[in-house]
Write an enzyme that holds these catalytic residues in place. Structure first.
Site, short mmCIF file in Angstrom:
data_model
loop_
_atom_site.label_atom_id
_atom_site.label_comp_id
_atom_site.label_asym_id
_atom_site.label_seq_id
_atom_site.Cartn_x
_atom_site.Cartn_y
_atom_site.Cartn_z
N ASP A 89 0.94 -1.44 0.07
CA ASP A 89 -0.07 0.06 -0.08
C ASP A 89 1.02 1.24 0.16
OD1 ASP A 89 0.88 0.09 2.74
OD2 ASP A 89 -1.16 0.22 3.69
N SER A 90 2.23 0.99 0.07
CA SER A 90 3.09 2.08 -0.24
C SER A 90 2.92 2.74 -1.61
CB SER A 90 4.38 1.59 0.07
OG SER A 90 4.81 0.50 -0.76
N GLU A 101 9.02 -3.93 10.98
CA GLU A 101 9.31 -2.53 10.14
C GLU A 101 9.89 -1.58 11.15
OE1 GLU A 101 6.51 -0.65 7.37
OE2 GLU A 101 7.85 1.13 7.15
N LYS A 141 -1.06 -9.20 2.73
CA LYS A 141 -0.44 -9.03 4.07
C LYS A 141 -1.29 -8.02 4.80
CE LYS A 141 2.86 -5.54 3.95
NZ LYS A 141 2.17 -4.68 4.81
O1 KIV Z 1 3.30 -1.30 1.52
C1 KIV Z 1 4.54 -1.36 1.88
O2 KIV Z 1 5.48 -1.12 1.04
C2 KIV Z 1 4.89 -2.32 3.03
C3 KIV Z 1 6.66 -2.58 3.27
C4 KIV Z 1 7.22 -1.50 3.63
C5 KIV Z 1 6.55 -3.89 3.83
O3 KIV Z 1 4.37 -2.35 3.72
#
Ligand code: KIV
Length: 295
Positions: free
Chosen positions: A58-59, A196, A127
């Protein structure tokens, strides 16, 4: 193109990384390599490099969509990016990130939303962020046959509570709390856990306590695998790179140089040149000129 881009051709013939490979890698002490990706081209490049796991994180909200946090990205947008990634990569294990509020309601809603990543976007797993407060959703999703990766430490979907992108679990009490969350997630059946932005001592302790592999980002070298965000790893955005990230190539700089060359050549009348230009067959050209003259 593949041979140019792929100096390690065996990656192309590699079999798919499977769910059971997570546990096997931990048992063998072989680090798991994960990156984020958000589109089909990037997924293909990750596959060529032999990357084992791709997270459609979700980044994407921050690195692709221009938001300040991950909160605004919608389920439909996540599915859109996940579908693109699945079209680009065959062998990496693919994980779709459940966005904010897509698993915070009833367990049935969480199962439905998680299921869309497998049913409509060809992901292998999902996730989600959070510890014991998310156990009803985690258990329900796993009972539905959907593998779940957990995420503890800095959980960006709680950014408003955390008060910023700050390191977590820095006190003894917070480290103990995180360890208990990790054990609870493992008991609930998650197959792996992202840690994280936590101190390396905490990551080491949790990695030793758990049978499932930990995947670190800003968590030091003792996790069972590592993940980096695509744009950080490849230097695509120099406005902000988290202090714990490592930039392996300055691709953003190369892109700007390429675009500037293109601009200059167009302005100078150098592009397109002969190799990029097509001409008509002489006979068709004659006929065309006659028609033009007749008008
Ligand atoms: O959304 C993302 O990129 C993440 C990673 C930082 C693990 O959750």
């Amino acid at each position: 193109m593949s041979t140019v881009l792929n100096p390690c051709a065996p990656a192309l013939t590699r079999r798919k990384f499977r769910l059971q490979d997570f546990a096997e890698h931990k048992q063998k002490g072989e680090p798991i390599v994960m990156v984020t990706a958000y589109d089909s081209t990037s997924a293909r490049l990750a596959e060529l490099a032999g990357i084992e796991v791709i997270l459609v994180g979700d980044s994407v909200a921050m690195v692709c969509l221009g938001h300040d946090t991950t909160l605004p990205v919608t389920l439909e947008q996540m599915l859109h990016h996940a579908r693109a990634v699945a079209r680009g990569a065959r062998t990496p294990f693919l994980i779709g990130d459940l966005p904010f509020l897509s698993y915070h309601g009833t367990p049935a809603e969480a199962v439905h939303n998680a299921g869309l990543f497998l049913k409509e976007a060809a992901m292998d797993a999902v996730k989600l962020e959070g510890g014991r407060e998310r156990l009803p959703a985690v258990r329900a999703i796993i009972e539905a046959g959907i593998p779940v990766m957990g995420h503890l430490g800095l959980t960006p979907q709680k950014i408003r509570q955390l008060g910023g992108f700050k390191p977590q679990a820095r006190t003894a009490a917070a480290a103990q709390f995180l360890t208990e969350d990790a054990l609870a997630l493992q008991d609930a059946g998650v197959f792996s856990l992202v840690l994280e932005s936590v101190p390396q001592e905490v990551a080491l302790h949790v990695s030793q306590e758990l049978e499932i592999p930990t995947i670190g980002i800003g968590a030091g070298p003792h996790c069972d695998g590592q993940v980096l965000v695509w744009h950080d790893l490849l230097g695509l955005d120099d406005t902000f790179v988290p202090p714990f990230a490592k930039t392996y190539r300055s691709v953003g700089k190369m892109i700007v140089e390429g675009l500037a060359d293109y601009r200059r050549e167009v302005k100078d009348g150098l592009f397109p040149a002969a190799p990029q230009t097509r001409s008509m067959e002489p006979q068709e050209l004659d006929e065309f000129q006659q028609k033009v003259r007749a008008c």
